[in-house]
Design an enzyme around this catalytic site. Structure first.
Site, PDB file in Angstrom:
ATOM      1  N   ALA A  58      -0.175   0.311   1.157  1.00 18.77           N
ATOM      2  CA  ALA A  58      -0.552   0.310   2.577  1.00 18.77           C
ATOM      3  C   ALA A  58       0.460  -0.540   3.338  1.00 18.77           C
ATOM      4  CB  ALA A  58      -1.958  -0.238   2.756  1.00 18.77           C
ATOM      5  N   VAL A  85       2.015  -3.898  -0.619  1.00 22.35           N
ATOM      6  CA  VAL A  85       2.176  -3.942   0.841  1.00 22.35           C
ATOM      7  C   VAL A  85       3.565  -3.418   1.200  1.00 22.35           C
ATOM      8  CG1 VAL A  85       2.226  -5.415   2.880  1.00 22.35           C
ATOM      9  CG2 VAL A  85       0.612  -5.907   1.012  1.00 22.35           C
ATOM     10  N   LYS A  86       3.576  -2.359   2.003  1.00 23.50           N
ATOM     11  CA  LYS A  86       4.852  -1.812   2.470  1.00 23.50           C
ATOM     12  C   LYS A  86       5.319  -2.584   3.709  1.00 23.50           C
ATOM     13  CE  LYS A  86       5.136   2.830   2.362  1.00 23.50           C
ATOM     14  NZ  LYS A  86       4.646   4.196   2.707  1.00 23.50           N
ATOM     15  N   LEU A  87       6.604  -2.913   3.698  1.00 14.00           N
ATOM     16  CA  LEU A  87       7.198  -3.634   4.827  1.00 14.00           C
ATOM     17  C   LEU A  87       8.507  -2.951   5.187  1.00 14.00           C
ATOM     18  CD1 LEU A  87       6.756  -7.182   3.290  1.00 14.00           C
ATOM     19  CD2 LEU A  87       5.529  -6.342   5.307  1.00 14.00           C
TER      20      LEU A  87
END
Ligand code: G3P
Length: 225
Positions: A58, A85-87
Site C-alpha cells: 500500500a 509501504v510503497k514510496l
C-alpha cells in the site's frame, strides 16, 4: 518469480487467488480510487482475503517526508505483518526509506522509470523497487530492458533489494522478465487472465473430454465407478 495482483477489485482478487498461485496484492492510490469506497475498508478486506502470510503493498499518499512516515505507520497499523509501504522514488521518498529501514518497516521504491531511481531507492534501504514496464514503453523506451538493467545493477552491487516489476500490458513482457530471473511481477487481472488465454490450449483440453466420452459415454473417470 512471485506473482502479485495489481488491483483492488474484491471480486477479481477472490477469483484470482482461488485459482492461481498468487503471492499477494499490490495497490496504489489510483487503484484504490477505482474501488470507490473508503480505502481503509478496501485494504482490510484484501488482507482478509489473502491472509496474513501473503504480502500486501500500500502506498503513502502524502508527499512530505513527515506525511510519508505518518502514512507508513498508519498503513502498517492497519494491515499488520507482511505489509510493504510503497514510496515514490524521489528525494523525499529516499529520506523516508532510510528512516523506515531503521524502524524495520519494509518499503518499495515505486514510480521507477529509470535505473538511477532504482539504485538510489535500493541504497536508501528499500526492500523492493517497482519499475513501470508499460509506462516506460509508452514513453518510447524499452521497459523490459530497463528492468533488466536495474536487476543487473542490484546484482553488481550485491544490494539487498528485489525488483517488483509493474505496469504490464501483456504476457510476453512478464515472460521475458520471468526468464531473466526477476523476483516479482505485479499484474492487473486482465493480464493474469491472458497468461493462459489460448484457443489451442482450450481445444486440446476439450478434445480429451470428447474422446473419452466417445469411448465410455461419460465425461469423468469417477462416473465409471
Ligand atoms: O502499481 C503501479 C503500476 O502497476 C502502474 O500500472 O497499469 O497503471 O501503468 P499501470
Amino acid at each position: 518469480m512471485k506473482l502479485f495482483i495489481d488491483d483492488a477489485n474484491i471480486e477479481a482478487i477472490k477469483r484470482l487467488t482461488d485459482v492461481y498461485p498468487i503471492d499477494g496484492v499490490t495497490t496504489n492510490p489510483s487503484i484504490l480510487a477505482k474501488a470507490k469506497r473508503d480505502p481503509r475498508e478496501t485494504l482490510k478486506e484484501i488482507r482478509e482475503i489473502i491472509g496474513e502470510e501473503a504480502i500486501i503493498f500500500a502506498q503513502a499518499v502524502d508527499l512530505s517526508y513527515e506525511g510519508m512516515i505518518n502514512d507508513a505507520h498508519m498503513i502498517v497499523d492497519l494491515l499488520g505483518k507482511n505489509t510493504v509501504v510503497k514510496l515514490p522514488s524521489v528525494p523525499t521518498g529516499f529520506k523516508a526509506m532510510k528512516a523506515l529501514k531503521k524502524e524495520g518497516i519494509p518499503t518499495c521504491g515505486t514510480v521507477v522509470y529509470t535505473p538511477m531511481q532504482a539504485y538510489l531507492a535500493a541504497k536508501a534501504g528499500a526492500s523492493y523497487v517497482a519499475p513501470y514496464v508499460n509506462r516506460i514503453d509508452n514513453m518510447g523506451y524499452d521497459g523490459v530492458k530497463v528492468v533488466k538493467e536495474i536487476q543487473d545493477i542490484l546484482d553488481t552491487h550485491n544490494m539487498d533489494c528485489e525488483v517488483l516489476a509493474a505496469s504490464f500490458k501483456n504476457s510476453q513482457q512478464v515472460l521475458e522478465l520471468c526468464e531473466y530471473g526477476i523476483a516479482n511481477a505485479t499484474c492487473a487481472p486482465d493480464v493474469i487472465d491472458g497468461f493462459v488465454r489460448n484457443m489451442a490450449i482450450d481445444g486440446a483440453i476439450q478434445d480429451f473430454v470428447n474422446d473419452f466420452k466417445k469411448l465410455t459415454g461419460k465425461t469423468s473417470m469417477s462416473e465409471l465407478a
